[in-house]
Design a protein around this motif. Structure first.
Motif, short mmCIF file in Angstrom:
data_model
loop_
_atom_site.label_atom_id
_atom_site.label_comp_id
_atom_site.label_asym_id
_atom_site.label_seq_id
_atom_site.Cartn_x
_atom_site.Cartn_y
_atom_site.Cartn_z
N THR A 128 0.85 -1.19 0.00
CA THR A 128 0.00 0.00 0.00
C THR A 128 0.88 1.24 0.00
O THR A 128 1.78 1.35 0.84
CB THR A 128 -0.91 0.03 1.24
OG1 THR A 128 -1.77 -1.11 1.23
CG2 THR A 128 -1.77 1.29 1.26
N SER A 139 -2.89 -3.13 -10.27
CA SER A 139 -1.90 -2.52 -9.38
C SER A 139 -1.46 -1.18 -9.98
O SER A 139 -1.88 -0.80 -11.08
CB SER A 139 -0.71 -3.45 -9.19
OG SER A 139 -0.06 -3.71 -10.43
N GLN A 146 0.34 -2.38 -4.86
CA GLN A 146 -0.88 -3.14 -5.06
C GLN A 146 -2.11 -2.24 -4.93
O GLN A 146 -3.13 -2.49 -5.55
CB GLN A 146 -0.96 -4.29 -4.04
CG GLN A 146 0.12 -5.33 -4.22
CD GLN A 146 0.15 -5.89 -5.63
OE1 GLN A 146 -0.88 -6.35 -6.15
NE2 GLN A 146 1.31 -5.83 -6.27
N ARG A 147 -1.99 -1.20 -4.13
CA ARG A 147 -3.08 -0.23 -4.00
C ARG A 147 -2.48 1.10 -3.61
O ARG A 147 -1.37 1.17 -3.05
CB ARG A 147 -4.13 -0.66 -2.98
CG ARG A 147 -3.70 -0.56 -1.54
CD ARG A 147 -4.74 -1.09 -0.57
NE ARG A 147 -5.13 -2.44 -0.88
CZ ARG A 147 -4.42 -3.53 -0.54
NH1 ARG A 147 -3.25 -3.38 0.09
NH2 ARG A 147 -4.84 -4.72 -0.85
N PRO A 184 -12.78 2.60 -0.91
CA PRO A 184 -12.37 2.43 -2.31
C PRO A 184 -13.22 3.30 -3.22
O PRO A 184 -14.44 3.35 -3.10
CB PRO A 184 -12.61 0.93 -2.57
CG PRO A 184 -13.61 0.51 -1.55
CD PRO A 184 -13.40 1.38 -0.35
N ARG A 189 -9.32 0.53 -10.29
CA ARG A 189 -9.27 -0.50 -9.25
C ARG A 189 -8.20 -0.12 -8.23
O ARG A 189 -7.21 0.54 -8.53
CB ARG A 189 -8.93 -1.86 -9.83
CG ARG A 189 -9.81 -2.27 -10.99
CD ARG A 189 -9.79 -3.77 -11.20
NE ARG A 189 -10.28 -4.15 -12.52
CZ ARG A 189 -11.53 -4.02 -12.92
NH1 ARG A 189 -12.43 -3.53 -12.10
NH2 ARG A 189 -11.90 -4.37 -14.13
N ASN A 190 -8.42 -0.58 -7.02
CA ASN A 190 -7.42 -0.46 -5.95
C ASN A 190 -7.00 0.98 -5.70
O ASN A 190 -5.84 1.25 -5.36
CB ASN A 190 -6.20 -1.32 -6.27
CG ASN A 190 -6.54 -2.79 -6.34
OD1 ASN A 190 -7.27 -3.31 -5.49
ND2 ASN A 190 -6.04 -3.47 -7.36
N TRP A 235 -7.97 4.09 -3.30
CA TRP A 235 -8.69 4.35 -2.07
C TRP A 235 -8.57 5.82 -1.69
O TRP A 235 -7.59 6.49 -2.03
CB TRP A 235 -8.14 3.49 -0.93
CG TRP A 235 -8.36 2.03 -1.11
CD1 TRP A 235 -7.83 1.22 -2.09
CD2 TRP A 235 -9.18 1.18 -0.30
NE1 TRP A 235 -8.26 -0.07 -1.94
CE2 TRP A 235 -9.09 -0.13 -0.84
CE3 TRP A 235 -9.96 1.39 0.83
CZ2 TRP A 235 -9.77 -1.22 -0.29
CZ3 TRP A 235 -10.63 0.32 1.39
CH2 TRP A 235 -10.53 -0.97 0.83
N ASN A 267 -16.19 -5.52 -8.22
CA ASN A 267 -15.00 -6.04 -7.56
C ASN A 267 -14.97 -7.56 -7.61
O ASN A 267 -13.92 -8.17 -7.86
CB ASN A 267 -14.96 -5.56 -6.11
CG ASN A 267 -13.65 -5.88 -5.42
OD1 ASN A 267 -12.57 -5.65 -5.97
ND2 ASN A 267 -13.73 -6.40 -4.22
#
Length: 890
Positions: free
Chosen positions: A64, A241, A254-255, A396, A403-404, A406, A625
């Motif tokens: 993260t 990612s 990854q996020r 999110p 995606r991913n 936040w 998701n």
């Protein structure tokens, strides 16, 4: 400790100018040779605030990446690392606390007018102690308590309203008499004070020390914190990612979590996102020593004068006084959105304008006369980030193909909420689902389709100015309305007396004022101008027929080879046959109710999903998701803005529709929970026989541009049957009488479907291993500890009625809470639904519901209070058949 103030260039002009002249006899002390490097107000000594040297060789990989080194970002880094996540990286463009954190006044309170945010703040207070204990870094917390002052009868009612919602929460809170207030804060002028609302343990904390403690703790648990490392670019890889570019290299994550404070909008723009954020200038002053304060042996409690809209707390031997000014005085940095935040704006302040808060300072001097002769030694005017409804963007974020990504942004009370939000996000990130219901801060509640910059600016101005206003039940706030989300009959309904409610950008009728009614929004803690008109609308639906605009429903279409397999996995009920519909629930792995939707099967591999107003993107994000994780071959279309919906309900609704179509609308020809394509008055309609009123009714889905034509056709055809309009307030009353549960009230991730009482909506024996199935099996084995019950409440003629979140008492102890409530016009009783322990769930049991300071007797009832129309019809047909066979027993 030496207090050091980062001054804007024009301090001398401010001291000598009009900004101070109106404040006399307050004096502005000359402030020469002031540093521009640090500012914190704690009276504690900090000896571990120096940051570690920057490593210019960044990590190449991270689980993260958190962008932003303020109190929210460091708090999340600490929580994630402590929970065991490896490779947590925090990036800060300048130095920790730069932005809004370093100049924040640091007020900390358990109080929150909302419900779920109470838990966030409770969790923060616990974390303040934990991080101080673990790191040895003093966070500079002072806990003298907070007293909110009421000086009007309406505010007294609000205090009692807030007390009725507090008893089932952890934090202590109670009411104070004027005498008790004066004993605790003898410097107050008490001639206007009627009551106080007291939160012991409240106080203030040093934002700088807290941030450094979080950073120390994050490093201690293995996280990397890089200062002087700004993010210059971001790109998502094919696997979801991220590549995060900085001037020192690229990190593969990854996020990512955008926790960049007032830079969050610009960080969002790196991905093409327009986040609903704007910076607002918050201004407060710090006084020099005040003899009456200096003479105190104990610290004065924090004071919040809500009518005068200021707060005042002790700072060493003086006071800090800050204000939330009215809307026309609010100053926002809207140009930062279009022009960008100045690159060098980090630990900087704005040139303050004391004229802007002069009336609030005068009010403070009036309330605290000892402050009148104090010096103003500092005035602090800095940016804080605001969202349209004053609540942060947490979780999110969903956008096409995203995606991913936040958000931990727009946190107006960042210092106060940093710990709780850090824990909340950590659980969601590591477990794939939120730990408790916090949908009010879902970042997807504002869609770019309707939430434009004009709306954001108008609402942020309103929300900041409304920080201290009375929080009414069924509150409506007018700024920025209407948005683009209006149905084709919006003006028609207004002309007919519609009083609109605001739901996720949509305007939807709450009720209709007719001739002789008092129109307009008349807020009250008791029954008000809408009470009798809503009863009239209930009678309309029960005896004739009514039309309601349901266009705000969220509407999704799911199709493709894997559509049925996907939905069988997501929903706990079995999928309907083609042409049929059902109500079903998406559960979390722990068995909580994540969402409720109506599922209609249009074809073997084609489904139409309908969800409530405001949960459109919340539900879509969950579905997408799982599509991405499971590799399902499906197509998902969000048709919310493309389709209008009119609901028609009541015993004459079939007669109305029959005049507009040649289709078979009989009980056999159009069964309950079936779907057919109809042409009604020349408008093509997807008709589903279902109604949230529990009466005979249909939901009519159609192209949004056809709403006006369909509405006029219905009204024309229904004239002879007494067809009229009704709103959401009437629908709410009718649904409670029928025992219908509401998502977001009776059903959230905090509740499981077994205790909520809809076992019949769960198919434990269906072959699919749906999400949450194992958790429910375990719950069945262990047994429930509480249950949702229906209560009828004894209230006074003018109310108040329960609305949800009231405390339930039994034999002097708190035993539960209500989830929703209203007056039932058909049964002529006040209704509430509530969670109580099993031993109190038997019909006939009497408990108490706290309403405005009075504990009202409430009796558990056998459900439902009124049978739904399909059940009544079925029972009537059964009785008729038995009569025909001669089997009726006399």
């Amino acid at each position: 400790m030496v207090h050091v103030y980062n001054m804007a260039p024009a301090v001398a002009a401010r001291c000598a100018g009009a900004g101070v002249s109106r404040l006399l006899p307050w004096r502005c002390r000359p402030r020469a040779h002031l540093s521009t490097t640090a500012f914190h107000l704690s009276s504690q000594t900090n000896d571990r605030t120096t940051s570690e040297p920057i490593s210019r060789r960044l990590k190449d990989e991270a689980n993260t990446v958190i962008i932003g080194g303020g109190v929210v970002g460091t708090g999340l880094a600490y929580c994630l690392a402590k929970a065991g996540q490896k490779d947590v990286v925090l990036l800060e463009k300048t130095e920790l606390t730069a932005g809004s954190t370093w100049h924040a006044p640091g007020n900390a309170t358990y109080y929150n007018p909302g419900i779920s945010m109470k838990k966030v703040q409770w969790e923060s207070f616990k974390l303040f102690k934990e991080v101080e204990r673990e790191t040895g870094q003093d966070v500079g917390f002072h806990g003298p308590g907070t007293i909110r002052l009421a000086s009007t009868p309406e505010r007294v009612d609000e205090f009692r309203y807030q007390m009725q919602r507090q008893g089932w929460h952890d934090a202590p809170q109670w009411l104070l008499t004027p005498e008790e207030i004066h004993e605790m804060h003898p410097l107050l002028k008490m001639d206007k004070v009627l009551m106080g609302l007291y939160n012991p343990g409240d106080g203030h904390i040093d934002p700088n020390s807290l941030t450094q403690a979080y950073a120390i703790g994050a490093r201690m648990y293995g996280a990397d914190v890089y200062e002087q490392t700004g993010v210059t670019g971001m790109s998502m890889r094919g696997d979801g990612s991220w590549n995060v570019d900085t001037q020192h290299g690229t990190i593969h994550a990854q996020r990512v979590v955008n926790a960049a404070g007032f830079w969050a909008h610009e960080i969002g723009q790196l991905c093409g996102l327009e986040l609903p954020l704007v910076a607002v200038q918050h201004l407060y002053v710090v006084t020099g020593p005040i003899p009456e304060v200096k003479a105190r042996k104990t610290e004065l409690p924090v004071i919040r004068d809500l009518e005068a809209s200021f707060y005042a707390r002790q700072e060493r031997d003086g006071l800090i006084i800050g204000a939330h000014e009215r809307a026309e005085l609010v100053k926002m940095q809207t140009h930062w959105v279009s022009d960008g935040v100045p690159p060098d704006f980090g630990k900087k302040l704005f040139e303050s304008d004391l004229d802007r808060i002069s009336e609030y300072l005068e009010a403070a001097m009036d309330m605290i006369p000892a402050a009148r002769n104090a010096d103003i030694t500092r005035d602090v005017c800095g940016p804080i980030t605001c969202t349209p409804n004053h609540l942060p963007l947490i979780g999110p974020y969903m956008a096409p193909g995203l995606r991913n990504y936040w958000l931990a942004a727009g946190v107006f009370a960042g210092v106060l909420q940093s710990g709780g939000l850090g824990n909340y996000l950590t659980h969601w990130i590591m477990n794939g689902e939120p730990p408790y219901d916090l949908t009010e801060v879902d970042p997807n509640r504002f869609s770019e389709s309707w939430c434009n910059r004009n709306f954001v600016a108008a609402k942020c101005r309103e929300s900041y100015a409304f920080n201290n206003i009375i929080i009414w039940p069924k509150e409506e706030r007018p700024a920025g309305r209407p948005t683009a989300r209006v149905s084709g009959i919006y003006q028609t309904l207004l002309d007919k007396g519609a009083e609109m409610g605001f739901h996720s950008g949509w305007e939807q009728p709450n009720w209709f004022a007719k001739e002789g009614d008092t129109p307009g929004y008349r807020p009250s803690f008791r029954r008000t101008n809408w009470f009798h008109p809503v009863g009239r609308e209930c009678e309309l639906v029960l005896s004739r027929a009514g039309v309601i605009d349901l266009t705000p429903f969220g509407k999704l279409e799911v199709s493709g080879p894997d559509a049925a397999r996907l939905l069988d996995y997501l929903f706990a009920y079995e999928l309907p046959q083609v042409g049929r519909a059902c109500t079903s629930h998406m559960l979390t792995t722990s068995g909580g109710v994540y969402a409720e939707m109506t599922v209609t099967r249009l074809g073997q591999d084609h489904f139409f999903l309908v969800t409530g107003t405001g949960s459109e993107l919340h539900d879509l994000r969950w579905i997408e998701n799982h599509v991405w994780k499971g590799g399902y071959d499906v197509t998902i279309a969000n048709v919310t803005d493309d389709m209008g919906v009119l609901g028609i309900a009541g015993p004459r609704s079939r007669d109305v529709l029959a005049k507009l179509t040649s289709g078979d609308l009989s009980e056999e020809g159009f069964k309950f929970l079936s779907c057919q394509q109809l042409s009604l008055g020349g408008v093509r309609v997807r008709a589903v026989r279902i109604s949230y009123t529990g009466e005979l009714g249909w939901e009519l889905y159609h192209a949004r541009e056809d709403t006006a034509r369909l509405y006029e056709a219905l009204m024309s055809a229904g004239q002879e049957f007494g067809l009229g309009d009704f709103g959401t307030f009437a629908m709410g009353s009718l649904r409670l009488e029928k025992g219908f549960r509401g998502w977001g009230a009776e059903m959230t991730v905090d509740n499981n479907p077994l205790e909520a009482g809809f076992d019949s909506f769960i198919k434990m024996d269906k072959p699919a291993d749906f999400i949450g199935k194992q958790a429910l099996q375990q719950l069945q084995q262990e047994g429930l500890t509480r249950k949702l019950v229906c209560l009828t409440v004894e209230v006074e003629e003018n109310g108040p009625d329960a609305e949800g979140n009231e405390t339930i008492w039994h034999q002097g102890k708190v035993v539960g809470n209500t989830t929703s409530g209203a007056y039932g016009y058909q049964i002529q009783k006040s209704i509430a639904y509530a969670y109580v322990p099993l031993h109190l769930a038997e019909p006939g049991t009497v408990v108490e519901v706290e309403l405005l300071g009075s504990r009202r007797p409430a009796t558990v009832q056998q459900e439902p209070l009124v049978q739904t129309e399909p059940v009544r019809t079925r029972l009537a047909r059964k009785k008729s058949a038995e009569t025909a066979r001669g089997n009726v027993t006399v």
